[in-house]
Design a protein around this motif. Structure first.
Motif, PDB file in Angstrom:
ATOM      1  N   TYR A 120       0.807  -1.213   0.000  1.00 12.81           N
ATOM      2  CA  TYR A 120       0.000   0.000   0.000  1.00 12.81           C
ATOM      3  C   TYR A 120       0.845   1.270   0.000  1.00 12.81           C
ATOM      4  O   TYR A 120       0.361   2.327  -0.414  1.00 12.81           O
ATOM      5  CB  TYR A 120      -0.911   0.057   1.238  1.00 12.81           C
ATOM      6  CG  TYR A 120      -1.932  -1.037   1.330  1.00 12.81           C
ATOM      7  CD1 TYR A 120      -2.886  -1.218   0.335  1.00 12.81           C
ATOM      8  CD2 TYR A 120      -1.982  -1.883   2.437  1.00 12.81           C
ATOM      9  CE1 TYR A 120      -3.849  -2.212   0.441  1.00 12.81           C
ATOM     10  CE2 TYR A 120      -2.939  -2.877   2.550  1.00 12.81           C
ATOM     11  CZ  TYR A 120      -3.872  -3.043   1.548  1.00 12.81           C
ATOM     12  OH  TYR A 120      -4.818  -4.024   1.654  1.00 12.81           O
ATOM     13  N   GLU A 148       1.847   4.387   1.825  1.00 12.32           N
ATOM     14  CA  GLU A 148       1.086   5.059   2.876  1.00 12.32           C
ATOM     15  C   GLU A 148      -0.308   4.438   2.982  1.00 12.32           C
ATOM     16  O   GLU A 148      -0.816   3.842   2.027  1.00 12.32           O
ATOM     17  CB  GLU A 148       0.957   6.552   2.580  1.00 12.32           C
ATOM     18  CG  GLU A 148       2.234   7.354   2.788  1.00 12.32           C
ATOM     19  CD  GLU A 148       2.544   7.622   4.262  1.00 12.32           C
ATOM     20  OE1 GLU A 148       1.735   7.231   5.120  1.00 12.32           O
ATOM     21  OE2 GLU A 148       3.605   8.226   4.531  1.00 12.32           O
ATOM     22  N   GLY A 149      -0.914   4.592   4.150  1.00 12.90           N
ATOM     23  CA  GLY A 149      -2.248   4.063   4.358  1.00 12.90           C
ATOM     24  C   GLY A 149      -3.321   4.959   3.771  1.00 12.90           C
ATOM     25  O   GLY A 149      -3.090   5.722   2.830  1.00 12.90           O
ATOM     26  N   ARG A 150      -4.498   4.897   4.353  1.00  7.15           N
ATOM     27  CA  ARG A 150      -5.639   5.672   3.865  1.00  7.15           C
ATOM     28  C   ARG A 150      -5.715   6.989   4.642  1.00  7.15           C
ATOM     29  O   ARG A 150      -5.610   7.009   5.859  1.00  7.15           O
ATOM     30  CB  ARG A 150      -6.927   4.876   4.076  1.00  7.15           C
ATOM     31  CG  ARG A 150      -8.176   5.529   3.502  1.00  7.15           C
ATOM     32  CD  ARG A 150      -9.378   4.647   3.817  1.00  7.15           C
ATOM     33  NE  ARG A 150     -10.569   5.085   3.123  1.00  7.15           N
ATOM     34  CZ  ARG A 150     -11.432   5.976   3.581  1.00  7.15           C
ATOM     35  NH1 ARG A 150     -11.210   6.558   4.752  1.00  7.15           N
ATOM     36  NH2 ARG A 150     -12.508   6.287   2.892  1.00  7.15           N
ATOM     37  N   TYR A 151      -5.874   8.083   3.902  1.00 13.11           N
ATOM     38  CA  TYR A 151      -5.961   9.406   4.520  1.00 13.11           C
ATOM     39  C   TYR A 151      -7.175  10.152   3.969  1.00 13.11           C
ATOM     40  O   TYR A 151      -7.561   9.970   2.805  1.00 13.11           O
ATOM     41  CB  TYR A 151      -4.718  10.236   4.215  1.00 13.11           C
ATOM     42  CG  TYR A 151      -3.450   9.746   4.873  1.00 13.11           C
ATOM     43  CD1 TYR A 151      -3.018  10.302   6.072  1.00 13.11           C
ATOM     44  CD2 TYR A 151      -2.679   8.743   4.296  1.00 13.11           C
ATOM     45  CE1 TYR A 151      -1.849   9.879   6.684  1.00 13.11           C
ATOM     46  CE2 TYR A 151      -1.512   8.303   4.894  1.00 13.11           C
ATOM     47  CZ  TYR A 151      -1.102   8.884   6.086  1.00 13.11           C
ATOM     48  OH  TYR A 151       0.044   8.447   6.687  1.00 13.11           O
ATOM     49  N   ARG A 207      -4.534  10.515  -1.811  1.00 11.29           N
ATOM     50  CA  ARG A 207      -3.273   9.797  -1.704  1.00 11.29           C
ATOM     51  C   ARG A 207      -2.160  10.812  -1.498  1.00 11.29           C
ATOM     52  O   ARG A 207      -1.859  11.609  -2.389  1.00 11.29           O
ATOM     53  CB  ARG A 207      -3.007   8.991  -2.980  1.00 11.29           C
ATOM     54  CG  ARG A 207      -3.985   7.866  -3.238  1.00 11.29           C
ATOM     55  CD  ARG A 207      -3.836   6.751  -2.243  1.00 11.29           C
ATOM     56  NE  ARG A 207      -2.551   6.064  -2.363  1.00 11.29           N
ATOM     57  CZ  ARG A 207      -2.134   5.136  -1.529  1.00 11.29           C
ATOM     58  NH1 ARG A 207      -2.864   4.798  -0.488  1.00 11.29           N
ATOM     59  NH2 ARG A 207      -0.961   4.553  -1.713  1.00 11.29           N
ATOM     60  N   VAL A 233      -6.994   1.190   6.039  1.00 12.92           N
ATOM     61  CA  VAL A 233      -6.796   0.976   4.613  1.00 12.92           C
ATOM     62  C   VAL A 233      -7.503  -0.307   4.168  1.00 12.92           C
ATOM     63  O   VAL A 233      -7.287  -1.372   4.744  1.00 12.92           O
ATOM     64  CB  VAL A 233      -5.283   0.935   4.263  1.00 12.92           C
ATOM     65  CG1 VAL A 233      -4.563  -0.197   4.962  1.00 12.92           C
ATOM     66  CG2 VAL A 233      -5.078   0.841   2.763  1.00 12.92           C
ATOM     67  N   ALA A 244      -7.490  -0.357  -1.916  1.00  8.98           N
ATOM     68  CA  ALA A 244      -6.609   0.810  -2.021  1.00  8.98           C
ATOM     69  C   ALA A 244      -5.553   0.547  -3.090  1.00  8.98           C
ATOM     70  O   ALA A 244      -5.101  -0.589  -3.265  1.00  8.98           O
ATOM     71  CB  ALA A 244      -5.941   1.084  -0.678  1.00  8.98           C
ATOM     72  N   ASN A 270      -6.468  -8.266   4.166  1.00  5.14           N
ATOM     73  CA  ASN A 270      -5.637  -7.760   5.258  1.00  5.14           C
ATOM     74  C   ASN A 270      -5.643  -8.746   6.418  1.00  5.14           C
ATOM     75  O   ASN A 270      -6.712  -9.191   6.857  1.00  5.14           O
ATOM     76  CB  ASN A 270      -6.172  -6.420   5.772  1.00  5.14           C
ATOM     77  CG  ASN A 270      -5.930  -5.276   4.826  1.00  5.14           C
ATOM     78  OD1 ASN A 270      -4.912  -5.218   4.163  1.00  5.14           O
ATOM     79  ND2 ASN A 270      -6.879  -4.343   4.778  1.00  5.14           N
ATOM     80  N   VAL A 302       0.037   3.295   8.453  1.00  2.00           N
ATOM     81  CA  VAL A 302      -0.651   2.295   7.635  1.00  2.00           C
ATOM     82  C   VAL A 302      -1.252   1.260   8.574  1.00  2.00           C
ATOM     83  O   VAL A 302      -0.540   0.484   9.205  1.00  2.00           O
ATOM     84  CB  VAL A 302       0.277   1.656   6.571  1.00  2.00           C
ATOM     85  CG1 VAL A 302       1.538   1.092   7.179  1.00  2.00           C
ATOM     86  CG2 VAL A 302      -0.467   0.600   5.763  1.00  2.00           C
TER      87      VAL A 302
END
Length: 350
Positions: free
Chosen positions: A118, A120-123, A132, A162, A166, A271, A310
């Motif tokens: 991934y 970076e994770g989800r923002y 992103r 995340v 993604a 995951n 992440v």
């Protein structure tokens, strides 16, 4: 079922093989006993061999129902000079394995992937929604500004969980090879009608982690420092968020994937995580307390390719595999404080 476990002597692979045997499956562990991971004292009840050896695979795959592919060179790495070794073991090895599975008619694969695919994770930005972030700038890191801003308006982003859909954005050589493994396995599944569960492990820790090596996970690095009587060294400000999942839970997830049929002709990413995020600083502090050692030393800075946050959305694992982690952070760290680690490889000189 008869299950080949590649990397069966490794940190995760050995736990997977044990979990499968306990559930009544017949295992065929295969490992090349790479010295940097195993040292010279490994006791290993499986086949000593390399997944890059097609003749060996042809002989071992006969009668196998599922391949559980754990074999890989792991870790962040030392420098881009590691790239040939990572690609040779992780990607070429996977390609040889998939070819041998096709030749012998084995159609089910459980692949050890990683959250590193991934980046970076989800923002989420309060104005622009999910975005992103771009790679962090050295100038910001040098000033102690570690959180990536919104690429559109520059305001602070809120990190979230995340999900598996993604986009991939690997930021290290290891991450790139794990993404490539997924692409290879996905192409194989489409071409053959085979099935693949790609288990994206988050930060795995527990007994038998390799110690005193730059390729080990952060939990092992902290534990090794504490055994030497030294404070664990925490980069950045210690507030970077991860999901630390115990290796026993990872082994359970593999067993459930082996026992669950995936859709034909496809790769399904999942995951594998605890579902409870913690910061790296929390891990260092909890482990230092459990080991009765010195408190962590927060030193700032970062490694090239490191990401800020992440952490995983655990829903797909629960819905598709029936997997929920059983080991809490507090239980796992307390056990890990005294758990046996894998001895470092002896240096060979000529």
């Amino acid at each position: 079922m008869r299950v080949m476990v590649t990397g069966g002597a490794g940190f995760v692979g050995s736990h997977v093989a044990e979990a499968l045997s306990a559930r009544g499956h017949e295992t065929v562990p295969v490992d090349n006993l790479l010295p940097k991971a195993h040292g010279e004292t490994t006791t290993y009840p499986g086949v000593v061999g390399d997944v890059r050896d097609p003749a060996l695979l042809a002989s071992l795959l006969r009668g196998v129902d599922v391949v559980c592919h754990q074999a890989a060179v792991v870790g962040h790495g030392v420098s881009p000079a590691d790239a040939p070794e990572y690609v040779l073991h992780n990607d070429f090895g996977t390609a040889v394995l998939l070819s041998a599975m096709h030749e012998t008619g084995v159609t089910r694969l459980v692949l050890a992937s990683s959250m590193v695919v991934y980046g970076e994770g989800r923002y989420e930005c309060p104005t622009h929604g999910v975005v992103r972030p771009a790679p962090r700038r050295d100038s910001d890191v040098d000033k102690g500004s570690y959180d990536p801003p919104c690429p559109l308006c520059g305001v602070a982003l809120a990190p979230g969980l995340v999900p598996e859909d993604a986009p991939m954005d690997p930021r290290s050589t290891y991450a790139a090879t794990k993404a490539a493994q997924e692409f290879l396995a996905s192409a194989w599944a489409r071409q053959t009608g085979g099935t693949v569960w790609a288990l994206r492990y988050h930060n795995v820790y527990g007994p038998r982690m390799p110690r005193d090596t730059p390729y080990a996970g952060v939990a092992s690095l902290f534990r090794s420092a504490l055994e030497r009587g030294e404070a664990p060294v925490v980069l950045e400000d210690g507030n970077q968020r991860r999901d630390f999942v115990h290796v026993a839970d990872v082994a359970l997830a593999n067993a459930l994937a082996i026992e669950t049929q995936a859709p034909e002709g496809s790769l399904v990413p999942v995951n594998i995580c605890s579902g409870t995020p913690h910061t790296v600083g929390e891990l260092a502090s909890e482990l230092a307390t459990a080991c009765s050692g010195p408190p962590p030393k927060v030193v700032g800075g970062t490694r090239p390719g490191d990401v800020r946050h992440v952490v995983a959305d655990p829903r797909a694992a629960r819905e598709k595999l029936g997997f929920t982690a059983r080991t809490t952070f507090e239980q796992g760290v307390a056990e890990f404080a005294t758990a046996p680690l894998r001895a470092p490889a002896a240096r060979v000189t000529s």
